[in-house]
Design an enzyme around this catalytic site. Structure first.
Site, PDB file in Angstrom:
ATOM      1  N   GLN A  62     153.905  24.990  -7.688  1.00 15.59           N
ATOM      2  CA  GLN A  62     152.808  24.800  -6.741  1.00 15.59           C
ATOM      3  C   GLN A  62     151.619  25.695  -7.031  1.00 15.59           C
ATOM      4  O   GLN A  62     150.554  25.545  -6.431  1.00 15.59           O
ATOM      5  CB  GLN A  62     153.297  25.054  -5.316  1.00 15.59           C
ATOM      6  N   CYS A  68     154.288  24.251  -0.605  1.00 13.56           N
ATOM      7  CA  CYS A  68     155.738  24.249  -0.825  1.00 13.56           C
ATOM      8  C   CYS A  68     156.439  23.123  -0.084  1.00 13.56           C
ATOM      9  O   CYS A  68     157.360  22.499  -0.611  1.00 13.56           O
ATOM     10  CB  CYS A  68     156.328  25.593  -0.413  1.00 13.56           C
ATOM     11  N   HIS A 362     158.512  29.119   4.252  1.00 11.09           N
ATOM     12  CA  HIS A 362     158.591  28.462   2.941  1.00 11.09           C
ATOM     13  C   HIS A 362     159.602  27.332   2.997  1.00 11.09           C
ATOM     14  O   HIS A 362     160.603  27.413   3.721  1.00 11.09           O
ATOM     15  CB  HIS A 362     159.013  29.491   1.884  1.00 11.09           C
ATOM     16  N   ASN A 384     163.401  25.687  -6.233  1.00  4.37           N
ATOM     17  CA  ASN A 384     162.135  26.214  -5.725  1.00  4.37           C
ATOM     18  C   ASN A 384     160.979  25.546  -6.460  1.00  4.37           C
ATOM     19  O   ASN A 384     161.182  24.750  -7.379  1.00  4.37           O
ATOM     20  CB  ASN A 384     162.091  27.733  -5.903  1.00  4.37           C
TER      21      ASN A 384
END
Length: 445
Positions: A62, A68, A362, A384
């Protein structure tokens, strides 16, 4: 009581009487509190091997943006797309969904300003609306509304631009301009303009936002052609398809079947109730945010069921707590502050929420879980969106106890949730104030 020289002398003597304090002071001065407090056994607990895993694509990044929640949602969706296209990996355009999020958030904000024009400017509500009207962050239901209205496109159909990967300047300018528009709308109300006239005025303002987004993010495709090679090296072309039809055909999600469970163990939010947050949303006409508050075990059970069926799970957490970013490990025992500082933080999860010490920051994706012989989670495999430099080439490992303490939300199919929690969806929804901690948005970079 005031701080006197006598008190300071007592503190100095007490500090110097402990010979370990000097060694700790020197270590912290060299490498900082966290590295000085790191538990060296942490990596032994996280071998990045998991008993159950789902399919996943290549790691995404990102970059310098708070997208996110978009990356996590699209990375969850792409697993279905990869299967339907018969490809090893796939990536959706996060720039495409960012464009619509900014435009729709601007519209939502300006509508909210018109709805509250008779409120005092210094009211808590108006000041809350003005605080951060168009930041990058969001929650699952907000993104679900974007997918339902606008669909999704492959990254090649709307690639990244400087400002999609670096949103700070765009956000600052757009925020200032929206506050400018808010001031003009409130002034127009004082001058006696009707609501219809304010809405016409807003439409002109919204064109500025649209124009700014096209200049910084690019034009969104109404239709596109996508060419790719599948796992068998066969050439494929999808011609003249709309983003909405691409999502319906190559993701094929029933968005209403995906439910958000939250874990907020505070006295003001009984388990088994459905909650929403006032003045929180992206698309004005979309279904309002709704989630069911349940014990943390209910979130785990739903996530495990989904993973066992090969379906990754979107989740929202407070990622900055007890995180070793370089190692890619989230562990509630990552740092032994009691050993270095004399005390650890003793707040419970409920107290952290009540006292402003923690909230959802997040969003990521569960793509695996490690279960013991009794079927109890030991650790969780996390995809992630911070690139492939940290962790296991961008994959992270989360201890089950970290899940207990710092995970707040999962979005899963209805069929993976126990019926006793789903009953809440048929009962009246409890409205939370706009500043409630469960209205926090995932936007960590």
């Amino acid at each position: 009581m005031r701080i006197t020289e006598g008190i300071l002398g007592t503190y100095r003597d007490k500090f110097n009487d402990n010979v370990a304090n000097k060694a700790v002071q020197n270590a912290i001065a060299k490498v900082g509190i966290n590295k000085s407090s790191a538990d060296n056994n942490m990596t032994r607990r996280h071998n990045f091997v998991f008993s159950h895993e789902t399919e996943k694509g290549e790691i995404t990044n990102q970059k310098s943006s708070g997208r996110c929640w978009m990356f996590a949602a699209l990375n969850t969706a792409r697993v279905d797309t990869m299967e339907k296209l018969n490809v090893k990996t796939f990536e959706f355009s996060q720039n495409y969904t960012l464009f619509w999020d900014k435009l729709e958030k601007s519209n939502y904000f300006l509508d909210s300003i018109i709805e509250t024009v008779d409120e005092p400017l210094n009211s808590r509500l108006v000041q809350h609306l003005l605080q951060d009207p168009v930041q990058d962050g969001g929650q699952w239901d907000m993104f679900s509304g974007i997918l339902e209205k606008y669909g999704a496109v492959p990254k090649a159909a709307m690639p990244e631009t400087y400002h999609s990967s670096n949103t700070k300047e765009l956000n600052e300018l757009l925020t200032s301009k929206l506050r400018d528009f808010a001031a003009k709308l409130r002034d127009s109300f004082k001058e006696g303009k009707s609501e219809d006239q304010l809405m016409d005025q807003k439409e002109d303002y919204l064109y500025f936002v649209y124009s700014l987004l096209v200049k910084t993010l690019g034009e969104v495709p109404e239709t596109f052609t996508y060419e790719y090679r599948d796992k068998d090296d066969g050439f494929n072309r999808i011609s003249g398809i709309t983003p909405q039809d691409f999502f319906k055909k190559y993701v094929k999600w029933d968005l209403e079947e995906r439910i958000s469970l939250i874990n907020a163990p505070t006295e003001d939010k009984p388990f088994g109730k459905a909650y929403t947050v006032k003045y929180l949303g992206t698309i004005k006409e979309a279904h309002p945010i709704k989630y069911v508050n349940a014990p943390i075990g209910a979130l785990k059970e739903a996530a495990v069921r989904s993973i066992k069926e090969g379906e990754p799970v979107w989740f929202g957490c407070d990622v900055g707590k007890m995180l070793d970013r370089e190692a890619g490990i989230m562990d509630d025992q990552a740092y032994d502050y009691e050993a270095t500082l004399g005390e650890s933080v003793e707040l419970t999860k409920a107290q952290r929420l009540d006292y402003g010490d923690s909230l959802l920051t997040h969003a990521m994706v569960f793509v695996g879980v490690d279960l013991d012989d009794e079927g109890i989670p030991i650790k969780w495999k996390v995809e992630n969106s911070w690139g492939d430099k940290n962790g296991d080439k961008g994959m992270y490992s989360m201890s089950d106890r970290w899940f207990d303490e710092y995970n707040y939300q999962v979005a899963v199919k209805r069929k993976y949730i126990d019926d006793k929690w789903l009953k809440a969806l048929d009962e009246p929804v409890v409205e939370l104030e706009p500043w409630d901690p469960m209205g926090a948005l995932a936007m960590m970079k």
